[in-house]
Design a protein around this motif. Structure first.
Motif, mmCIF file in Angstrom:
data_model
loop_
_atom_site.group_PDB
_atom_site.id
_atom_site.type_symbol
_atom_site.label_atom_id
_atom_site.label_comp_id
_atom_site.label_asym_id
_atom_site.label_seq_id
_atom_site.Cartn_x
_atom_site.Cartn_y
_atom_site.Cartn_z
ATOM 1 N N LYS A 67 -16.097 -9.592 6.505
ATOM 2 C CA LYS A 67 -16.498 -11.012 6.467
ATOM 3 C C LYS A 67 -15.399 -11.874 5.846
ATOM 4 N N GLU A 68 -14.739 -11.320 4.823
ATOM 5 C CA GLU A 68 -13.654 -12.068 4.173
ATOM 6 C C GLU A 68 -12.273 -11.580 4.597
ATOM 7 N N GLY A 69 -12.222 -10.523 5.369
ATOM 8 C CA GLY A 69 -10.954 -10.089 5.952
ATOM 9 C C GLY A 69 -10.023 -9.388 4.991
ATOM 10 N N TYR A 70 -10.529 -8.369 4.276
ATOM 11 C CA TYR A 70 -9.617 -7.591 3.441
ATOM 12 C C TYR A 70 -10.116 -6.157 3.316
ATOM 13 N N SER A 71 -9.139 -5.290 3.010
ATOM 14 C CA SER A 71 -9.409 -3.883 2.744
ATOM 15 C C SER A 71 -8.550 -3.466 1.560
ATOM 16 N N VAL A 83 -1.323 -9.701 9.807
ATOM 17 C CA VAL A 83 -1.845 -8.773 8.812
ATOM 18 C C VAL A 83 -0.882 -8.775 7.641
ATOM 19 N N GLU A 84 -1.398 -9.055 6.459
ATOM 20 C CA GLU A 84 -0.569 -9.133 5.256
ATOM 21 C C GLU A 84 -0.935 -8.007 4.300
ATOM 22 N N GLN A 85 0.093 -7.384 3.747
ATOM 23 C CA GLN A 85 -0.143 -6.334 2.764
ATOM 24 C C GLN A 85 0.545 -6.702 1.459
ATOM 25 N N SER A 99 6.002 -3.533 -2.662
ATOM 26 C CA SER A 99 6.371 -2.239 -3.221
ATOM 27 C C SER A 99 5.740 -2.094 -4.602
ATOM 28 N N LEU A 100 5.628 -0.863 -4.996
ATOM 29 C CA LEU A 100 4.916 -0.547 -6.231
ATOM 30 C C LEU A 100 5.546 0.703 -6.840
ATOM 31 N N HIS A 101 5.837 0.635 -8.131
ATOM 32 C CA HIS A 101 6.366 1.805 -8.833
ATOM 33 C C HIS A 101 5.376 2.165 -9.930
ATOM 34 N N VAL A 102 4.885 3.384 -9.911
ATOM 35 C CA VAL A 102 3.915 3.821 -10.922
ATOM 36 C C VAL A 102 4.345 5.161 -11.494
ATOM 37 N N GLN A 103 3.739 5.496 -12.619
ATOM 38 C CA GLN A 103 3.995 6.808 -13.227
ATOM 39 C C GLN A 103 2.969 7.805 -12.719
ATOM 40 N N GLU A 104 3.370 9.046 -12.690
ATOM 41 C CA GLU A 104 2.445 10.117 -12.311
ATOM 42 C C GLU A 104 1.192 10.014 -13.173
ATOM 43 N N GLY A 105 0.037 10.119 -12.522
ATOM 44 C CA GLY A 105 -1.219 10.046 -13.255
ATOM 45 C C GLY A 105 -1.863 8.675 -13.225
ATOM 46 N N ASP A 106 -1.059 7.634 -12.933
ATOM 47 C CA ASP A 106 -1.626 6.276 -12.849
ATOM 48 C C ASP A 106 -2.496 6.166 -11.607
ATOM 49 N N SER A 107 -3.523 5.343 -11.704
ATOM 50 C CA SER A 107 -4.301 4.993 -10.523
ATOM 51 C C SER A 107 -3.806 3.642 -10.021
ATOM 52 N N THR A 108 -3.845 3.443 -8.726
ATOM 53 C CA THR A 108 -3.277 2.227 -8.171
ATOM 54 C C THR A 108 -4.070 1.772 -6.958
ATOM 55 N N ASN A 109 -3.867 0.535 -6.570
ATOM 56 C CA ASN A 109 -4.528 0.048 -5.361
ATOM 57 C C ASN A 109 -3.675 -1.015 -4.696
ATOM 58 N N PHE A 110 -3.818 -1.140 -3.372
ATOM 59 C CA PHE A 110 -3.119 -2.174 -2.619
ATOM 60 C C PHE A 110 -4.111 -2.876 -1.709
ATOM 61 N N THR A 111 -3.650 -4.032 -1.235
ATOM 62 C CA THR A 111 -4.521 -4.894 -0.444
ATOM 63 C C THR A 111 -3.991 -5.080 0.960
ATOM 64 N N CYS A 112 -4.908 -5.147 1.901
ATOM 65 C CA CYS A 112 -4.579 -5.503 3.283
ATOM 66 C C CYS A 112 -5.476 -6.676 3.665
ATOM 67 N N SER A 113 -4.872 -7.786 4.100
ATOM 68 C CA SER A 113 -5.632 -8.961 4.550
ATOM 69 C C SER A 113 -5.456 -9.116 6.049
ATOM 70 N N PHE A 114 -6.547 -9.395 6.731
ATOM 71 C CA PHE A 114 -6.514 -9.494 8.188
ATOM 72 C C PHE A 114 -7.462 -10.603 8.632
ATOM 73 N N PRO A 115 -7.363 -11.036 9.900
ATOM 74 C CA PRO A 115 -8.263 -12.088 10.392
ATOM 75 C C PRO A 115 -9.715 -11.611 10.336
ATOM 76 N N SER A 116 -10.613 -12.464 9.888
ATOM 77 C CA SER A 116 -12.011 -12.055 9.753
ATOM 78 C C SER A 116 -12.799 -12.236 11.055
#
Lengths: 114, 113
Positions: free
Chosen positions: B69-73, B4-6, B10-27
């Motif tokens: 189907k493609e193995g991500y969240s 499982v890869e994420q 690490s991520l540094h953002v300012q208050e108020g920013d919207s952000t997203n991260f990825t998780c890849s896993f076997p499909s």
């Protein structure tokens, strides 16, 4: 309703000694899971127990490690003759349903082998 | 070996920013995908358990989507706040794995006021 309680929080053992880590699941939970986090690694599954039974121990090292969850009392993870490589954070989780559904984690025991 | 890869690590953002991260896993052999939030010196706290392809779950400002189907969240945080600072873990549960969740190493989020 107290959460999952692990003790001790920190444990220091000399090489060759035994380490006993305790986990009291949440009230009403009969499924317990142990995970280990080595430095710079993610959480790795060790063992899944239900009261008095080991359900899945596929992640347990073959030697020196054992786990139990007796009818009464906490679950115990026991490491005999500890070595430096056993130094890690050990986490316990519990659930009222099987298969890690809606599981709650404890705060972990950090084992340091000197 | 199931991995499982994420990303990012690490991520540094300012208050108020919207952000997203990825998780890849076997499909293949997919059973469930778990997201946890882990604050320093505390226990990992379950955010979502996702089982169906196309699933989308939301809790306050945090939401997650799932593509089996493609193995991500993806995990999204809208309008980040300093209290969102934590490590976000995803964990893949394959069919037949009993209690074994396969965890990624996490994405560490820091939100500056």
């Amino acid at each position: 309703n107290a959460g999952v309680m692990q003790n001790p929080r920190h444990l220091v053992r000399r090489r060759g000694q035994e380490a006993r880590l305790r986990c009291s699941p949440m009230k009403g939970h009969s499924h317990v899971y142990w995970y280990r986090q080595l430095p710079e690694e993610g959480l790795k599954f060790m063992v899944y127990l239900q009261k008095e039974n080991i359900i899945d121990e596929s992640g347990m090292p073959k030697e020196r490690f054992s786990a139990e969850f007796p009818k009464e009392g906490p679950s115990i993870l026991r490491i005999q003759q500890v070595v430096r490589g056993d130094s890690a954070a050990y986490f316990c989780a519990s659930s009222g349903r099987p298969l890690m559904t809606e599981a709650f984690f404890g705060q972990g025991t950090r084992l340091t082998v000197v | 070996i199931l991995n499982v890869e994420q990303s990012p690590q690490s991520l540094h953002v300012q208050e108020g920013d919207s952000t997203n991260f990825t998780c890849s896993f076997p499909s293949s052999n997919f059973y469930a995908l778990h997201w946890y939030r882990w604050e320093t010196a505390k226990s990992p706290e379950a955010l979502f358990v996702m089982t169906l392809n196309g699933d989308e779950k939301k809790k306050g400002r945090i939401s997650a989507t799932l593509n089996t189907k493609e193995g991500y969240s993806y995990l999204y945080i809208k309008g980040s706040q300093p209290e969102d600072s934590a490590t976000y873990l995803c964990a893949f549960k394959p069919i037949g794995s009993q209690g074994n969740l396969i965890f990624g190493k996490g994405t560490k989020l820091s939100v500056k006021p």
